[in-house]
Every structure is written in C-alpha cells, then in structure tokens.
Design a protein around this motif. Sequence first.
Motif, PDB file in Angstrom:
ATOM      1  N   THR A 265      57.049 177.058  55.974  1.00 60.80           N
ATOM      2  CA  THR A 265      57.406 178.339  56.573  1.00 60.80           C
ATOM      3  C   THR A 265      58.752 178.244  57.273  1.00 60.80           C
ATOM      4  OG1 THR A 265      55.070 178.866  56.907  1.00 60.80           O
ATOM      5  CG2 THR A 265      56.667 180.118  58.214  1.00 60.80           C
ATOM      6  N   TYR A 266      58.994 177.137  57.958  1.00 61.96           N
ATOM      7  CA  TYR A 266      60.277 176.927  58.627  1.00 61.96           C
ATOM      8  C   TYR A 266      61.411 176.974  57.608  1.00 61.96           C
ATOM      9  CZ  TYR A 266      64.007 174.696  61.302  1.00 61.96           C
ATOM     10  OH  TYR A 266      65.213 174.421  61.916  1.00 61.96           O
TER      11      TYR A 266
ATOM     12  N   ARG B 200      61.512 178.412  54.616  1.00 62.18           N
ATOM     13  CA  ARG B 200      61.706 179.768  54.092  1.00 62.18           C
ATOM     14  C   ARG B 200      62.370 180.667  55.122  1.00 62.18           C
ATOM     15  NH1 ARG B 200      56.387 178.987  52.139  1.00 62.18           N
ATOM     16  NH2 ARG B 200      55.583 180.256  53.866  1.00 62.18           N
ATOM     17  N   THR B 201      61.934 180.561  56.378  1.00 60.32           N
ATOM     18  CA  THR B 201      62.486 181.400  57.432  1.00 60.32           C
ATOM     19  C   THR B 201      63.945 181.085  57.676  1.00 60.32           C
ATOM     20  OG1 THR B 201      60.331 181.546  58.502  1.00 60.32           O
ATOM     21  CG2 THR B 201      62.255 182.111  59.843  1.00 60.32           C
TER      22      THR B 201
ATOM     23  N   ALA C  55      66.080 182.323  54.814  1.00 62.21           N
ATOM     24  CA  ALA C  55      66.177 183.789  54.836  1.00 62.21           C
ATOM     25  C   ALA C  55      67.183 184.247  55.878  1.00 62.21           C
ATOM     26  CB  ALA C  55      64.807 184.403  55.127  1.00 62.21           C
ATOM     27  N   ARG C  56      67.242 183.534  57.017  1.00 60.63           N
ATOM     28  CA  ARG C  56      68.202 183.874  58.065  1.00 60.63           C
ATOM     29  C   ARG C  56      69.609 183.481  57.650  1.00 60.63           C
ATOM     30  NH1 ARG C  56      65.321 181.788  63.642  1.00 60.63           N
ATOM     31  NH2 ARG C  56      64.183 183.687  64.118  1.00 60.63           N
TER      32      ARG C  56
END
Length: 328
Positions: free
Chosen positions: A304-305, A307-308, A311-312
């Motif tokens: 998740t880290y 992907r996040t 994305a940022r």
Amino acid sequence: MSTVALAVTDGMLHFELALVCEVFGANPPGGADPWYRLSVCGPGAVRAGRFWLEPDHGLDRLARADTVIVPGWADIGQDPPAELIDAVRAAHEAGARVVSLCTGAFVLAAAGLLDGKRATTHWAHTRELAERHPRVTVDPDVLYVDNGSLLTSAGKAAAMDLCLHLVRLDHGSSIANTLARRLVVPPHRDGGQAQFITTPVPAPDNHPLAGLLPWVIQRLDRPLTVEDLARQARMSSRNLSRHFRSVTGTTPLQWLLAQRIGHAQELLESTDDTVDAIAAATGMGTATTLRRHFHRTVGVPPDTYRRTFRARARPGPDDGGPHRRCPA
C-alpha cells in the motif's frame, strides 16, 4: 513544475522565511527535474524581524499555487490579518496543499482549516492554540502532522523536518536525502518524534557512537544483534544502551529497526523489488516480518505504501484536486 507560494505579512519570523527559500527556492539537488518554482506573496513590503521583504505578488496569488506555506509569525497575541486568513482559505478551497511552520498554525486555525483535525505548533504555544481554537486537536508532542492537504509543524528545526518531508513526498527519499546532505541536516525525522528531549545532542562526529552508526547503516542486510553492535563499538551491551539513549534518544534495537524501515521505504519508492527481496535487503528476514513491523511503524502495509507513494509522485494529467502533488 510545482509552484510553491510563501505567504508573508508583517511580523513573520525570518528563520522560517529563509528556510523555505533555501529548500524550495535554491538550486535543485542533482536529479530533481523539474524542481519547485517559488514565489513570495504578500500585501506589500513587509517586515520580518530586522529585515524588509518585497513580495513578488499579492496575496491573491496564493490561490494559483500548488503548495502554500505560512511561516511562523511573532505576535500570536494578535489575531492574524484578515486578508491573510481569507487568502489562505481561498487557496485551500482552490485545491492547494497548505502548510504552516511553527506559529503559522494560528493562521490555518483562524481560517477554519484545522477544525476537526490534528495539528501542532511550537510546544510553547500549543496550549494557547488549543484554547483559542477548541475544535482543533492540538498535539504538543510531535514534530509535524500530515493531514494530506493540510500540514503543520512545530518550531525552528521541526519546520525543516516538514519541508524535507514535503520534498520526500514530491520527489522521493533519494532527492530529499541529497538535499539534506547539502543543508547538513538529518535526512528524515519522523513527524511523530517528540519536539524535544532532555539530554543534549552531541556534535555529529564527537560522540561514542560516531564510528558505529555509519558501520551499521552499511550492513542493514545483516541480522545484527545488540551484542554485534557492542562488539563493534568495543563496549559492553549495557554501556552501548546507555550511549544510544544519550545520543539517539532510543534503544539500540529501536534505532536499528527505524533504519531498516527507512531503508525499506527507500527501496519501495525507488525500485520494483519484491517485498521478499526488500525484506532480505533490510535484514528483516522474511516478508511476513517486514510487513508486520512496517505496518506497525508506518501505518500501512509495504504494498500500500508503494502504491500510495507512486500515486503521489506521478500524478496523472487529470490530477488536480485538493491533494495535488508535483511530478517526480
């Protein structure tokens, strides 16, 4: 290119002003392309400490920036200027990421942006911030708070920590670390750290662990123990723990885990390595162990880290909502 607007009025603290200019307005560190475009926005010539500053633009320009930074200001006994409050509120409504340094949090709170949110400011003023703005959850014990599109920091050095945190979000840990080395400051202090510790911090090269810490950093892929560290430092485990507490404010194992997690974050950001490979590279042994410690420390699983962060760091062409980020 991401635009950063520094909001200024009379009474702003010159340390925070200079800090923002140094981080976002100086030459970019190697590999950072594009970099930020910094503008100084105010109602006219303003005074900061002993210095006079001529802004590039009026406060209305804040609404056109990707990131708006409000530095600390000296006279918190007075309400912030209404035109500054209105301009900061308008910028956030337009989708800007709004950041306060030190007592700049009083401006964000007066604009109503922090209502129902967690925030911080210099520890000496947290009680007053909480009393004047009871709808804000004021945390006096942290360096900075990241609420996504709203970020607040404690005073002075913590303002630098938050600025480097922004660079890390926008450009990745490698660029942030390069910039930190140029500024001769720690590359990353987690926002949840205490604002101050009671023990003095020794000079970087003048403490009993000066040789040990770099040695450990170069060997994070190995299953190091406290005994291994004590042997390398040529001291007992008890003395090692005492020196670690004095120098870093934590225990050897806690410090070692923080370095492993930090290295894992860098690899998740900058490589396509599997979680298993990253677990091996950081000395965590297995993906299960890495996931457990990473989730507990960072708050999200490694996948998740990754992907996040990506994305940022790599927004699409339609990205432009209230949580905009500049491209990496």
